[in-house]
Design a protein around this motif. Sequence first.
Motif, PDB file in Angstrom:
ATOM      1  N   UNK A  31       0.709  -1.078   0.177  1.00 47.66           N
ATOM      2  CA  UNK A  31       0.172   0.027  -0.031  1.00 47.66           C
ATOM      3  C   UNK A  31       0.947   1.301   0.021  1.00 47.66           C
ATOM      4  N   UNK A  32       0.339   2.425  -0.237  1.00 46.87           N
ATOM      5  CA  UNK A  32       0.919   3.537  -0.534  1.00 46.87           C
ATOM      6  C   UNK A  32       0.271   4.532   0.295  1.00 46.87           C
ATOM      7  N   UNK A  33       1.031   5.566   1.100  1.00 44.83           N
ATOM      8  CA  UNK A  33       0.604   6.650   1.858  1.00 44.83           C
ATOM      9  C   UNK A  33       0.845   7.725   0.666  1.00 44.83           C
ATOM     10  N   UNK A  34      -0.060   8.324   0.156  1.00 46.31           N
ATOM     11  CA  UNK A  34       0.375   9.353  -0.789  1.00 46.31           C
ATOM     12  C   UNK A  34       0.118  10.683   0.048  1.00 46.31           C
ATOM     13  N   UNK A  35       1.113  11.347   0.060  1.00 41.09           N
ATOM     14  CA  UNK A  35       1.411  12.618   0.749  1.00 41.09           C
ATOM     15  C   UNK A  35       0.871  13.929  -0.161  1.00 41.09           C
ATOM     16  N   UNK A  36      -0.050  14.587   0.555  1.00 38.58           N
ATOM     17  CA  UNK A  36      -0.529  15.625  -0.220  1.00 38.58           C
ATOM     18  C   UNK A  36      -0.058  16.983   0.735  1.00 38.58           C
ATOM     19  N   UNK A  42      -3.136  13.026   3.968  1.00 44.89           N
ATOM     20  CA  UNK A  42      -2.912  11.847   3.060  1.00 44.89           C
ATOM     21  C   UNK A  42      -4.376  11.375   2.231  1.00 44.89           C
ATOM     22  N   UNK A  43      -3.802  10.928   1.084  1.00 51.44           N
ATOM     23  CA  UNK A  43      -5.194  10.450   0.232  1.00 51.44           C
ATOM     24  C   UNK A  43      -5.462   8.968   0.731  1.00 51.44           C
ATOM     25  N   UNK A  44      -7.036   8.999   1.104  1.00 54.97           N
ATOM     26  CA  UNK A  44      -7.422   7.770   1.340  1.00 54.97           C
ATOM     27  C   UNK A  44      -8.437   7.489   0.484  1.00 54.97           C
ATOM     28  N   UNK A  45      -8.900   5.991   0.250  1.00 53.90           N
ATOM     29  CA  UNK A  45      -9.938   5.555  -0.539  1.00 53.90           C
ATOM     30  C   UNK A  45     -11.096   5.006   0.300  1.00 53.90           C
ATOM     31  N   UNK A  46     -12.264   5.318  -0.064  1.00 55.25           N
ATOM     32  CA  UNK A  46     -13.435   4.767   0.650  1.00 55.25           C
ATOM     33  C   UNK A  46     -13.567   3.352  -0.048  1.00 55.25           C
ATOM     34  N   UNK A  47     -13.612   2.087   0.577  1.00 53.32           N
ATOM     35  CA  UNK A  47     -13.792   1.133   0.074  1.00 53.32           C
ATOM     36  C   UNK A  47     -15.566   0.926  -0.322  1.00 53.32           C
ATOM     37  N   UNK A  48     -15.519   0.200  -1.342  1.00 49.18           N
ATOM     38  CA  UNK A  48     -16.953  -0.211  -1.863  1.00 49.18           C
ATOM     39  C   UNK A  48     -17.861  -0.585  -0.653  1.00 49.18           C
ATOM     40  N   UNK A  49     -19.102  -0.524  -0.688  1.00 49.35           N
ATOM     41  CA  UNK A  49     -20.055  -0.981   0.491  1.00 49.35           C
ATOM     42  C   UNK A  49     -20.603  -2.212  -0.054  1.00 49.35           C
ATOM     43  N   UNK A  50     -19.793  -3.198  -0.143  1.00 45.92           N
ATOM     44  CA  UNK A  50     -20.164  -4.564  -0.737  1.00 45.92           C
ATOM     45  C   UNK A  50     -20.016  -5.625   0.400  1.00 45.92           C
ATOM     46  N   UNK A  51     -21.028  -6.076   0.804  1.00 46.13           N
ATOM     47  CA  UNK A  51     -20.745  -6.827   2.199  1.00 46.13           C
ATOM     48  C   UNK A  51     -19.888  -8.290   2.225  1.00 46.13           C
ATOM     49  N   UNK A  52     -19.597  -8.791   0.681  1.00 47.28           N
ATOM     50  CA  UNK A  52     -18.346  -9.790   0.798  1.00 47.28           C
ATOM     51  C   UNK A  52     -17.061  -9.173   0.645  1.00 47.28           C
ATOM     52  N   UNK A  76     -13.693  -7.279   2.363  1.00 51.75           N
ATOM     53  CA  UNK A  76     -13.125  -6.823   3.663  1.00 51.75           C
ATOM     54  C   UNK A  76     -13.118  -5.361   3.727  1.00 51.75           C
ATOM     55  N   UNK A  77     -13.606  -4.903   4.911  1.00 52.55           N
ATOM     56  CA  UNK A  77     -13.838  -3.625   5.414  1.00 52.55           C
ATOM     57  C   UNK A  77     -14.726  -2.920   4.493  1.00 52.55           C
ATOM     58  N   UNK A  78     -15.790  -3.277   4.366  1.00 53.35           N
ATOM     59  CA  UNK A  78     -16.635  -2.561   3.414  1.00 53.35           C
ATOM     60  C   UNK A  78     -17.039  -1.068   3.734  1.00 53.35           C
ATOM     61  N   UNK A  79     -17.160  -0.057   2.818  1.00 54.14           N
ATOM     62  CA  UNK A  79     -17.532   1.179   3.477  1.00 54.14           C
ATOM     63  C   UNK A  79     -16.519   1.766   4.463  1.00 54.14           C
ATOM     64  N   UNK A  80     -15.279   1.583   4.450  1.00 54.58           N
ATOM     65  CA  UNK A  80     -14.212   2.149   5.445  1.00 54.58           C
ATOM     66  C   UNK A  80     -13.392   2.568   4.653  1.00 54.58           C
ATOM     67  N   UNK A  81     -12.494   3.685   5.086  1.00 52.41           N
ATOM     68  CA  UNK A  81     -11.273   4.246   4.437  1.00 52.41           C
ATOM     69  C   UNK A  81     -10.168   3.514   4.618  1.00 52.41           C
ATOM     70  N   UNK A  82      -9.371   3.461   3.791  1.00 53.16           N
ATOM     71  CA  UNK A  82      -8.039   2.888   3.973  1.00 53.16           C
ATOM     72  C   UNK A  82      -7.178   3.528   2.717  1.00 53.16           C
ATOM     73  N   UNK A  83      -5.954   2.666   2.614  1.00 56.51           N
ATOM     74  CA  UNK A  83      -4.910   3.327   1.742  1.00 56.51           C
ATOM     75  C   UNK A  83      -5.117   2.580   0.462  1.00 56.51           C
ATOM     76  N   UNK A  84      -4.682   3.235  -0.653  1.00 58.02           N
ATOM     77  CA  UNK A  84      -4.720   2.578  -2.053  1.00 58.02           C
ATOM     78  C   UNK A  84      -3.335   1.615  -2.021  1.00 58.02           C
ATOM     79  N   UNK A  85      -3.579   0.475  -2.873  1.00 58.86           N
ATOM     80  CA  UNK A  85      -2.713  -0.754  -2.651  1.00 58.86           C
ATOM     81  C   UNK A  85      -3.627  -1.983  -3.027  1.00 58.86           C
TER      82      UNK A  85
END
Length: 146
Positions: A21-26, A31-41, A43-52
Amino acid sequence: MFLPERFIIFFSNLKIMALATVILQGKDNKVLLQLRDNIPNILFPNQWGLFGGHTEPGENLLEAAIREIKEELEIDLTEKDLNLFLKTKITDKDLFVFVAPYNMPEEKIIFNEGSDAKFFSKEEIKNIKVIPEIKAVLEKYWKKFK
């Protein structure tokens, strides 16, 4: 402080199944974060995480980080852009976290995975749902890069 060069060379040459994964420094230490899709199947649906993501068979960690950022954000990083920050665990997998500069304005970000991408400060992540292991990584990051 980043990991010593000998560790970077060793870890970047490893061809293992792991997460890169990459911490993209602005600007303003955000830092730039990704909101994961809200799909139940997933890992970590609808939570913010790193790109990678996962390494592919035969791929080293740097190659995986570069490929994932290209696929997810259409950003062309090079090995020189990436600095290995730390190695930790998420679920049962090894997680390697790189740091790279990124100065694209938020409104121009192109993201191909997840449902959103935004810059966050240390204070702002207290008000959003961040993957717990990623929140711990970000806390270490902000301690090191005040």
